[in-house]
Design a protein around this motif. Sequence first.
Motif, PDB file in Angstrom:
ATOM      1  N   TYR A 189       0.792  -1.237   0.000  1.00  0.00           N
ATOM      2  CA  TYR A 189       0.000   0.000   0.000  1.00  0.00           C
ATOM      3  C   TYR A 189       0.823   1.285   0.000  1.00  0.00           C
ATOM      4  CZ  TYR A 189      -3.489  -3.472   1.339  1.00  0.00           C
ATOM      5  OH  TYR A 189      -4.284  -4.592   1.377  1.00  0.00           O
ATOM      6  N   GLY A 190       2.001   1.233  -0.602  1.00  0.00           N
ATOM      7  CA  GLY A 190       2.805   2.446  -0.683  1.00  0.00           C
ATOM      8  C   GLY A 190       3.748   2.653   0.474  1.00  0.00           C
ATOM      9  N   ASN A 191       3.861   1.672   1.338  1.00  0.00           N
ATOM     10  CA  ASN A 191       4.781   1.760   2.476  1.00  0.00           C
ATOM     11  C   ASN A 191       6.108   1.063   2.203  1.00  0.00           C
ATOM     12  OD1 ASN A 191       2.967   3.155   4.352  1.00  0.00           O
ATOM     13  ND2 ASN A 191       1.753   1.271   4.269  1.00  0.00           N
ATOM     14  N   ASP A 192       6.351   0.730   0.940  1.00  0.00           N
ATOM     15  CA  ASP A 192       7.603   0.085   0.555  1.00  0.00           C
ATOM     16  C   ASP A 192       8.731   1.112   0.522  1.00  0.00           C
ATOM     17  OD1 ASP A 192       7.767   0.970  -2.634  1.00  0.00           O
ATOM     18  OD2 ASP A 192       5.713   0.663  -1.920  1.00  0.00           O
ATOM     19  N   PRO A 193       9.959   0.682   0.741  1.00  0.00           N
ATOM     20  CA  PRO A 193      11.079   1.638   0.746  1.00  0.00           C
ATOM     21  C   PRO A 193      11.332   2.302  -0.603  1.00  0.00           C
ATOM     22  CG  PRO A 193      11.872  -0.633   0.923  1.00  0.00           C
ATOM     23  CD  PRO A 193      10.401  -0.675   1.136  1.00  0.00           C
ATOM     24  N   VAL A 194      10.968   1.629  -1.699  1.00  0.00           N
ATOM     25  CA  VAL A 194      11.169   2.231  -3.016  1.00  0.00           C
ATOM     26  C   VAL A 194      10.299   3.476  -3.168  1.00  0.00           C
ATOM     27  CG1 VAL A 194      11.184   1.830  -5.506  1.00  0.00           C
ATOM     28  CG2 VAL A 194      11.690  -0.045  -3.947  1.00  0.00           C
ATOM     29  N   MET A 195       9.112   3.475  -2.552  1.00  0.00           N
ATOM     30  CA  MET A 195       8.235   4.636  -2.648  1.00  0.00           C
ATOM     31  C   MET A 195       8.865   5.850  -1.980  1.00  0.00           C
ATOM     32  SD  MET A 195       5.574   5.786  -4.022  1.00  0.00           S
ATOM     33  CE  MET A 195       4.828   7.422  -3.934  1.00  0.00           C
ATOM     34  N   ASP A 196       9.626   5.636  -0.920  1.00  0.00           N
ATOM     35  CA  ASP A 196      10.346   6.753  -0.300  1.00  0.00           C
ATOM     36  C   ASP A 196      11.337   7.364  -1.296  1.00  0.00           C
ATOM     37  OD1 ASP A 196       9.014   6.388   2.114  1.00  0.00           O
ATOM     38  OD2 ASP A 196      10.526   4.985   2.870  1.00  0.00           O
ATOM     39  N   GLU A 197      11.992   6.503  -2.049  1.00  0.00           N
ATOM     40  CA  GLU A 197      12.917   6.955  -3.092  1.00  0.00           C
ATOM     41  C   GLU A 197      12.183   7.769  -4.158  1.00  0.00           C
ATOM     42  OE1 GLU A 197      15.383   4.721  -6.685  1.00  0.00           O
ATOM     43  OE2 GLU A 197      15.033   3.640  -4.813  1.00  0.00           O
TER      44      GLU A 197
ATOM     45  N   GLN B  45      11.126  11.363  -2.943  1.00  0.00           N
ATOM     46  CA  GLN B  45      12.244  12.303  -2.929  1.00  0.00           C
ATOM     47  C   GLN B  45      12.673  12.682  -4.343  1.00  0.00           C
ATOM     48  OE1 GLN B  45      13.140  13.859  -0.163  1.00  0.00           O
ATOM     49  NE2 GLN B  45      11.509  12.611   0.747  1.00  0.00           N
ATOM     50  N   ALA B  46      12.646  11.718  -5.257  1.00  0.00           N
ATOM     51  CA  ALA B  46      13.046  11.998  -6.639  1.00  0.00           C
ATOM     52  C   ALA B  46      12.069  12.964  -7.303  1.00  0.00           C
ATOM     53  CB  ALA B  46      13.134  10.697  -7.433  1.00  0.00           C
ATOM     54  N   ILE B  47      10.778  12.765  -7.074  1.00  0.00           N
ATOM     55  CA  ILE B  47       9.793  13.666  -7.677  1.00  0.00           C
ATOM     56  C   ILE B  47       9.868  15.047  -7.045  1.00  0.00           C
ATOM     57  CG2 ILE B  47       7.303  14.129  -7.839  1.00  0.00           C
ATOM     58  CD1 ILE B  47       6.887  11.278  -8.669  1.00  0.00           C
ATOM     59  N   ARG B  48      10.078  15.101  -5.756  1.00  0.00           N
ATOM     60  CA  ARG B  48      10.217  16.411  -5.100  1.00  0.00           C
ATOM     61  C   ARG B  48      11.422  17.172  -5.632  1.00  0.00           C
ATOM     62  NH1 ARG B  48       8.729  13.862   0.829  1.00  0.00           N
ATOM     63  NH2 ARG B  48       6.445  14.096   0.635  1.00  0.00           N
ATOM     64  N   ARG B  49      12.503  16.452  -5.885  1.00  0.00           N
ATOM     65  CA  ARG B  49      13.670  17.116  -6.483  1.00  0.00           C
ATOM     66  C   ARG B  49      13.368  17.559  -7.914  1.00  0.00           C
ATOM     67  NH1 ARG B  49      16.403  12.762  -4.049  1.00  0.00           N
ATOM     68  NH2 ARG B  49      16.534  11.688  -6.067  1.00  0.00           N
ATOM     69  N   THR B  50      12.730  16.685  -8.675  1.00  0.00           N
ATOM     70  CA  THR B  50      12.423  16.989 -10.069  1.00  0.00           C
ATOM     71  C   THR B  50      11.545  18.230 -10.189  1.00  0.00           C
ATOM     72  OG1 THR B  50      12.621  14.664 -10.728  1.00  0.00           O
ATOM     73  CG2 THR B  50      11.305  16.093 -12.158  1.00  0.00           C
ATOM     74  N   PHE B  51      10.579  18.350  -9.285  1.00  0.00           N
ATOM     75  CA  PHE B  51       9.643  19.474  -9.333  1.00  0.00           C
ATOM     76  C   PHE B  51      10.077  20.645  -8.441  1.00  0.00           C
ATOM     77  CE2 PHE B  51       7.074  16.172 -11.172  1.00  0.00           C
ATOM     78  CZ  PHE B  51       6.172  16.819 -12.003  1.00  0.00           C
ATOM     79  N   GLU B  52      11.237  20.527  -7.813  1.00  0.00           N
ATOM     80  CA  GLU B  52      11.734  21.584  -6.929  1.00  0.00           C
ATOM     81  C   GLU B  52      10.674  21.949  -5.894  1.00  0.00           C
ATOM     82  OE1 GLU B  52      13.396  24.895  -9.242  1.00  0.00           O
ATOM     83  OE2 GLU B  52      13.369  23.541 -10.980  1.00  0.00           O
ATOM     84  N   ALA B  53      10.060  20.918  -5.330  1.00  0.00           N
ATOM     85  CA  ALA B  53       8.942  21.117  -4.410  1.00  0.00           C
ATOM     86  C   ALA B  53       9.096  20.175  -3.219  1.00  0.00           C
ATOM     87  CB  ALA B  53       7.617  20.868  -5.134  1.00  0.00           C
ATOM     88  N   PRO B  54       9.911  20.541  -2.236  1.00  0.00           N
ATOM     89  CA  PRO B  54      10.197  19.634  -1.122  1.00  0.00           C
ATOM     90  C   PRO B  54       8.991  19.274  -0.267  1.00  0.00           C
ATOM     91  CG  PRO B  54      11.115  21.830  -0.735  1.00  0.00           C
ATOM     92  CD  PRO B  54      10.666  21.793  -2.155  1.00  0.00           C
ATOM     93  N   GLU B  55       7.933  20.055  -0.339  1.00  0.00           N
ATOM     94  CA  GLU B  55       6.744  19.776   0.472  1.00  0.00           C
ATOM     95  C   GLU B  55       5.645  19.079  -0.321  1.00  0.00           C
ATOM     96  OE1 GLU B  55       6.924  20.367   3.694  1.00  0.00           O
ATOM     97  OE2 GLU B  55       8.931  21.192   3.335  1.00  0.00           O
ATOM     98  N   ALA B  56       5.885  18.803  -1.593  1.00  0.00           N
ATOM     99  CA  ALA B  56       4.845  18.192  -2.427  1.00  0.00           C
ATOM    100  C   ALA B  56       4.491  16.796  -1.920  1.00  0.00           C
ATOM    101  CB  ALA B  56       5.306  18.113  -3.876  1.00  0.00           C
TER     102      ALA B  56
ATOM    103  N   LEU C 212      12.563   7.786 -13.263  1.00  0.00           N
ATOM    104  CA  LEU C 212      13.206   9.029 -12.835  1.00  0.00           C
ATOM    105  C   LEU C 212      14.721   8.913 -12.733  1.00  0.00           C
ATOM    106  CD1 LEU C 212      10.601   9.847 -10.078  1.00  0.00           C
ATOM    107  CD2 LEU C 212      10.963  11.202 -12.138  1.00  0.00           C
ATOM    108  N   ASP C 213      15.223   7.696 -12.611  1.00  0.00           N
ATOM    109  CA  ASP C 213      16.652   7.498 -12.410  1.00  0.00           C
ATOM    110  C   ASP C 213      17.444   7.941 -13.644  1.00  0.00           C
ATOM    111  OD1 ASP C 213      19.033   6.693 -11.223  1.00  0.00           O
ATOM    112  OD2 ASP C 213      18.852   4.640 -11.976  1.00  0.00           O
ATOM    113  N   GLY C 214      18.386   8.845 -13.441  1.00  0.00           N
ATOM    114  CA  GLY C 214      19.200   9.317 -14.549  1.00  0.00           C
ATOM    115  C   GLY C 214      18.410  10.061 -15.611  1.00  0.00           C
ATOM    116  N   GLU C 215      17.241  10.553 -15.226  1.00  0.00           N
ATOM    117  CA  GLU C 215      16.363  11.281 -16.149  1.00  0.00           C
ATOM    118  C   GLU C 215      15.996  10.448 -17.386  1.00  0.00           C
ATOM    119  OE1 GLU C 215      17.776  15.257 -16.969  1.00  0.00           O
ATOM    120  OE2 GLU C 215      16.988  15.918 -15.042  1.00  0.00           O
ATOM    121  N   LEU C 216      15.744   9.159 -17.141  1.00  0.00           N
ATOM    122  CA  LEU C 216      15.266   8.305 -18.230  1.00  0.00           C
ATOM    123  C   LEU C 216      13.994   8.867 -18.844  1.00  0.00           C
ATOM    124  CD1 LEU C 216      15.406   5.646 -19.868  1.00  0.00           C
ATOM    125  CD2 LEU C 216      14.092   4.563 -18.024  1.00  0.00           C
ATOM    126  N   TRP C 217      13.129   9.464 -18.015  1.00  0.00           N
ATOM    127  CA  TRP C 217      11.863  10.002 -18.513  1.00  0.00           C
ATOM    128  C   TRP C 217      12.086  11.085 -19.563  1.00  0.00           C
ATOM    129  CZ3 TRP C 217       9.903  15.075 -17.145  1.00  0.00           C
ATOM    130  CH2 TRP C 217      10.728  15.797 -16.277  1.00  0.00           C
TER     131      TRP C 217
END
Length: 345
Positions: free
Chosen positions: A30-38, A41-52, A249-254
Amino acid sequence: MFFASDNAGPVHPQIMNRILQDNTGHAMPYGNDPVMDEVRQAIRRTFEAPEAEVYLVATGTAANSLALACYTQPFDTIFCSNVAHIHEDECNAPEFYAGGAKLTLVQGGDKMTPKSLHATIAGEEVRGVHGPQRGPVSITQVTERGEVYTLDELRALTAVAKDFDLPVHLDGARFANAINTLDCTAAEMTWKSGVDIVSFGGTKNGCMGVEAVVMFDAEKAWEFELRRKRGAHLFSKHRFLSSQMAAYLDGELWMETAAAANANAQRLAAGLRDNGAEFLHQPDANMIFAAFPRAAHKRLHAAGAKYYIWEGEMEGDDPDEMIAARLVCDWSISDAQIDQFLSYL
């Protein structure tokens, strides 16, 4: 020669490998996996939005509908283009998840204009209890006809929404393709331009099936979680959504896959122009709407090309009649496939 949809392409190997890598042992559901934490943080960095706040679902319809529902009461109306994806291609799911709210269509074609949006919003909430109340504005980027709003165009639309104190949703099923076209940052195309919530697409751009909902208003986060669960879109084995988005998101594959898809479309568009095709819309990203003679369509279909006829009929006596097609490129299409298509054209 497959140009029917960017939904039809393969999963990128880096994404598939990450799914296999994370398919070991056990992980909390249900989203409590450690990969989701990664991923957060990656999306917050990508969007420059630490509180998102960041949530994952498996489909774009779920992302758009659940996101809009957080800002829409059942007696509200959502404002969107008359050819917006949420109007044309989601089987009334936004209305359903918003408890029966309606869509009010902004007339004028593929792109909304500030003038048409203002007039449409002003025309609602004028009948008191008898009419719909004003709800969020939804912008499709890339548009359903393959065009891209510039940053100035986006900001002009969000300014109109803010004049009426309305939130703005960005349908970003092809978010990365638009970023590549504009050569801007994710922040510049979203919260810095007045967007409150965005569907950050992955499925059309190399993922197996994952979309992120990025919320810049943290006050709506708990409501989204409840709506996602109630709407049957909370995955138990969530780590396989997380794995896809982490690799994406890794290495800006997107960005790499979007650049490849857009470049493929530009190569195809150039060949179409050279062969006298007529364009219905400016091909800004990875979708092309173009008309060429019925005889060429028949040659292409006989050779196995896959794409949708947009306007006109394949059957007919006039081989020179111009028939319109929708052609979509994904990241995996090769130059050889494009050149083969053009040779039959």
